[in-house]
Scaffold this active site. Sequence first.
Site, PDB file in Angstrom:
ATOM      1  N   ARG A  70       0.634  -1.234   0.001  1.00  0.00           N
ATOM      2  CA  ARG A  70      -0.126   0.045   0.051  1.00  0.00           C
ATOM      3  C   ARG A  70       0.978   1.248  -0.037  1.00  0.00           C
ATOM      4  NH1 ARG A  70      -2.654   2.834   4.640  1.00  0.00           N
ATOM      5  NH2 ARG A  70      -4.832   3.516   4.105  1.00  0.00           N
ATOM      6  N   GLU A  78      -9.474   7.513   5.528  1.00  0.00           N
ATOM      7  CA  GLU A  78     -10.051   7.653   6.830  1.00  0.00           C
ATOM      8  C   GLU A  78     -10.882   8.665   6.793  1.00  0.00           C
ATOM      9  OE1 GLU A  78      -6.936   5.560  10.135  1.00  0.00           O
ATOM     10  OE2 GLU A  78      -6.979   7.669   9.996  1.00  0.00           O
ATOM     11  N   GLU A  89      -5.282  -0.768   7.534  1.00  0.00           N
ATOM     12  CA  GLU A  89      -4.378  -0.224   8.721  1.00  0.00           C
ATOM     13  C   GLU A  89      -4.487  -1.080   9.844  1.00  0.00           C
ATOM     14  OE1 GLU A  89      -4.075   3.703   9.428  1.00  0.00           O
ATOM     15  OE2 GLU A  89      -4.161   4.510   7.114  1.00  0.00           O
TER      16      GLU A  89
END
Length: 369
Positions: free
Chosen positions: A73, A164, A266
């Site tokens: 990522r 996020e 994450e």
Amino acid sequence: MKRILTALLLLAAVLVAAHPAQAGTGPGRLQIRGADISSLAKSEALGGLYRDSRGRTGDALRIMSQAGLNYIRLKVWVNPADGYNTKTQVLAVARRAKALGLRLLVDFHYSDTWADPGKQFKPAAWEAMPFDQLRQAVYDHTYDVLDALRRQGTTADMVQVGNEINGGLLWPDGSNSSWAGTAALLGAGYDAVKRVSSATKVVLHLANGGDNGLYRWWFDNAAAQGIRYDVIGLSYYPFWHGTLEAFQANLNDVAARYGKPVVVVETAYPFTTGDDDNWPNIITSAEPYPGYPATPQGQSALLARVADIVRAVPNGRGLGLFTWEATWTGVRGNGWDPADPASGNGWENQALFDFGDRALPALSVLGRG
């Protein structure tokens, strides 16, 4: 003897049913066994080294691949102060990763710096744009990076349109206090991704992976607005985001409620309480989550537990996980603040390489998936 054997098998079955995550009884290997390595390019430029579990110096990407990881990522900022985490580094690292057979998730922050639930700051170059121009900028930036990847033969496999985005993106225009603005900006990113490659999966990513109320509120609104996506992405840090049981319940619920696969983009856990760069660590507890000490063994066990929870999502909708930030070791100058080369990173005790730059056991645990 036969009766004893039967009784032992029954006992084993009861123990597995009572403790499925610890037992590792999920259906097969995870599709995604990944790591965020956004810090790698800068670390290498500043002299960072990486060693395999036997202490031999080598390419961090190759070390991770040989351990069984199959995905990386990489985040993208628009115009960061230090010139890193831009298209330039993404292209270079992607070329290396794809040559090793690794797949690629690209994470667009749509900012010059960190974007997360507490801050979704516009890039300076986009600050004064009217909304229609801002939406076009999202499309153009997304398309530019992804098309460059495609043209060099390293097409992205997955793409996050935002990072996020609990409260939306590109505040205030894309704040989800006005869902129409959020939807329009996410739609621009989605369209750019699919124009480059219809096979690339679009991920919408929230933090607080144990908060089912947040996820239901957010994705119910997304459905009402017609927001398009392929995969639900979550951050889950056990020392911030609730219990493992709450995380498991949320994963299972959202996968079923929205009919989408889920991926933990994450997660992390410390392997030590020590410090390697004279910058305070973010997590300093000797046992950040009950039962899992901040040791190499505790790190391995916690991440294995998260992997088992993802693997157990019904109907095969649990794709896998990425650790964050696997290669962010204590290299001087590779700090948290891109505008301040004197800053440290506060995270080196959660990397997958120890303070001697050697691969930790958790790397192989994740690779076995």
